[in-house]
Design a protein around this motif. Structure first.
Motif, PDB file in Angstrom:
ATOM      1  N   TYR A  45       0.846  -1.210   0.000  1.00  0.00           N
ATOM      2  CA  TYR A  45       0.000   0.000   0.000  1.00  0.00           C
ATOM      3  C   TYR A  45       0.876   1.254   0.000  1.00  0.00           C
ATOM      4  CZ  TYR A  45      -4.200   2.728   1.059  1.00  0.00           C
ATOM      5  OH  TYR A  45      -5.247   3.609   0.998  1.00  0.00           O
ATOM      6  N   LYS A  50      -2.842   1.834  -2.694  1.00  0.00           N
ATOM      7  CA  LYS A  50      -4.084   1.054  -2.671  1.00  0.00           C
ATOM      8  C   LYS A  50      -3.773  -0.418  -2.409  1.00  0.00           C
ATOM      9  CE  LYS A  50      -4.116   0.493  -7.613  1.00  0.00           C
ATOM     10  NZ  LYS A  50      -4.581   0.728  -8.896  1.00  0.00           N
ATOM     11  N   SER A  51      -4.828  -1.172  -2.138  1.00  0.00           N
ATOM     12  CA  SER A  51      -4.638  -2.595  -1.864  1.00  0.00           C
ATOM     13  C   SER A  51      -4.385  -3.342  -3.168  1.00  0.00           C
ATOM     14  CB  SER A  51      -5.911  -3.158  -1.228  1.00  0.00           C
ATOM     15  OG  SER A  51      -5.967  -4.548  -1.402  1.00  0.00           O
ATOM     16  N   ARG A  56     -11.357  -2.019  -1.194  1.00  0.00           N
ATOM     17  CA  ARG A  56     -11.476  -0.571  -0.980  1.00  0.00           C
ATOM     18  C   ARG A  56     -10.880  -0.248   0.389  1.00  0.00           C
ATOM     19  NH1 ARG A  56     -17.681   0.039  -2.091  1.00  0.00           N
ATOM     20  NH2 ARG A  56     -17.565  -1.979  -1.075  1.00  0.00           N
ATOM     21  N   ASP A  57     -10.515   1.021   0.567  1.00  0.00           N
ATOM     22  CA  ASP A  57      -9.839   1.404   1.815  1.00  0.00           C
ATOM     23  C   ASP A  57     -10.614   0.948   3.052  1.00  0.00           C
ATOM     24  OD1 ASP A  57      -7.714   2.444   0.525  1.00  0.00           O
ATOM     25  OD2 ASP A  57      -8.301   4.539   0.734  1.00  0.00           O
TER      26      ASP A  57
END
Ligand code: ATP
Ligand code: MG
Length: 375
Positions: A45, A50-51, A56-57
């Motif tokens: 990250y 982002k993953s 999603r976060d």
């Protein structure tokens, strides 16, 4: 480049944990579903914002909590930097470099660079063109953070053009000829910049990956990676732009019929050949794995060329998928780079000397040497 330490709060199944890493090989081991990949996800990250699992976060925050964070100390030629990401179920994420809040993702990208190799990548060759484009784009984004804005702008333009095509289809007319000309112009301009950068990147990747692949198969076969979607002789942004404009005009009627744009970097692909044969159709599992490992190592070499230092390599759960020679390469022959390897406890790690071993259980990280087998 190295990540010296990390602190995770309410991240996935990790309540509150700190871990320190060595500059060489870091082994995260333990049973399934304990938090090994979660730590790799947090480290990646910091490189990509982002993953890598498409989460999603808010899905990264521990169940029934509202906020979580990743804090880390990164060391590079530029010195040490503190990176912090705060994620919340209610608000957009906040990013800090050395405790100063930054507003643009592209200012954050590139501060920390990592190459990730997970079991999902093993399907890169057989998988969809989308997966291969994503591989290329995320590698370029780490090197050239402005590329993110370009991709974003292109996808917005593409949406607008497609909406216009659908409007033409619905009204059965093309009242706004100037409108389509405008969107063709906008699309071709950005398409040319994206294709040009992707092609440049793939050329470099090809020459480096070839070398790794050669050494893995003792020069018996040749690997070739190329960008497909546009003829080789169309070179440079100017010529590519002209080519795309021409294709958009030629295909306008079928694009209207389908309500989508049939030409552009959103449709392009990578072609991977081994020994002159299309890998997607003819390569064995082993050949594909060696090929993907070569591509990942090549990604690291390009990053090194660009910045003068190696990125951090993250190998999540892939060791047992590789044959003995490739395992040996990862465990014993990657020198002077920081590497993270995850896996369930097994014999694979017994022989690794000088590595830092971290045992993972229920989201808790504990520095611990692996017990000799049988104890
Ligand atoms: P494997 O060896 O099977 O790959 P792992 O140690 O890599 O296992 P992780 O993918 O890190 O396992 O996941 C560990 C656990 O995290 C899973 O049990 C999962 O249910 C849990 N988990 C995932 N997201 C959250 C979340 N948002 N809150 C709490 N726990 C979560
Ligand atoms: Mg895992």
């Amino acid at each position: 480049m190295q990540i010296k330490s990390i602190r995770l709060e309410n991240f996935r199944n990790i309540k509150s944990q700190s871990a320190e890493f060595c500059d060489g090989i870091n082994i995260l081991y333990g049973n399934n579903a304990q938090g090994k990949t979660n730590l790799v996800e947090a480290v990646y990250y910091l490189a990509c914002g982002k993953s890598f699992r498409g989460a999603r976060d808010k899905e990264l925050i521990m169940f029934s909590e509202k906020e979580g964070s990743i804090s880390s100390c990164i060391s590079s030629q530029k010195g040490e930097n503190d990176l912090q990401v705060k994620i919340s179920t209610q608000n957009p994420k906040e990013i800090y470099i050395n405790r100063v809040k930054i507003s643009k993702m592209r200012e954050f990208m590139g501060t920390f660079r990592a190459v990730l190799f997970t079991p999902e990548h093993l399907s890169l060759i057989k998988g969809s063109p989308f997966e291969r484009r994503s591989f290329t784009d995320s590698a370029i984004c780490q090197l050239k953070p402005k590329f993110i804005s370009l991709l974003f702008e292109y996808s917005k333009i593409l949406e607008q053009r497609n909406a216009l095509l659908r409007a033409y289809r619905q009204n059965d007319s093309q009242n706004g000829d100037q409108m389509i000309e405008y969107w063709n112009y906008m699309l071709s301009k950005d398409a040319a910049l994206i294709i040009n950068q992707r092609r440049e990147y793939i050329k470099r990747l090809d020459s480096k990956a070839k070398e790794f692949y050669n050494s893995f198969c003792n020069g018996k076969e040749t690997l070739k990676i190329s960008y497909s979607g546009i003829p080789d002789e169309i070179e440079g942004p100017g010529k590519i732009e002209k080519y795309i404009t021409q294709k958009l005009e030629e295909n306008l009627q079928s694009d209207i019929k389908n309500g989508s744009t049939s030409t552009g970097p959103h449709r392009d692909d990578l072609t991977v050949e081994i020994g002159g044969k299309l890998s997607k159709l003819y390569s064995s599992q082993g050949q594909q794995r060696s090929c993907i490992l070569s591509m990942k190592l090549a990604e690291g070499e390009i990053s090194h060329e660009e910045s003068g230092e190696y990125p951090v390599f993250l190998f999540d759960d892939i060791l047992s998928e590789l044959d003995l020679e490739r395992q040996d390469y990862i465990l014993h022959q990657i020198h002077s780079k920081q590497v993270f390897i995850t896996g369930c406890i097994d014999y694979l790690f017994d022989s690794v000397k000088g590595a830092k071993k971290i045992y993972v259980e229920k989201g808790v990280y504990e520095d611990r040497d692996i017990s000799p087998r049988g104890q």
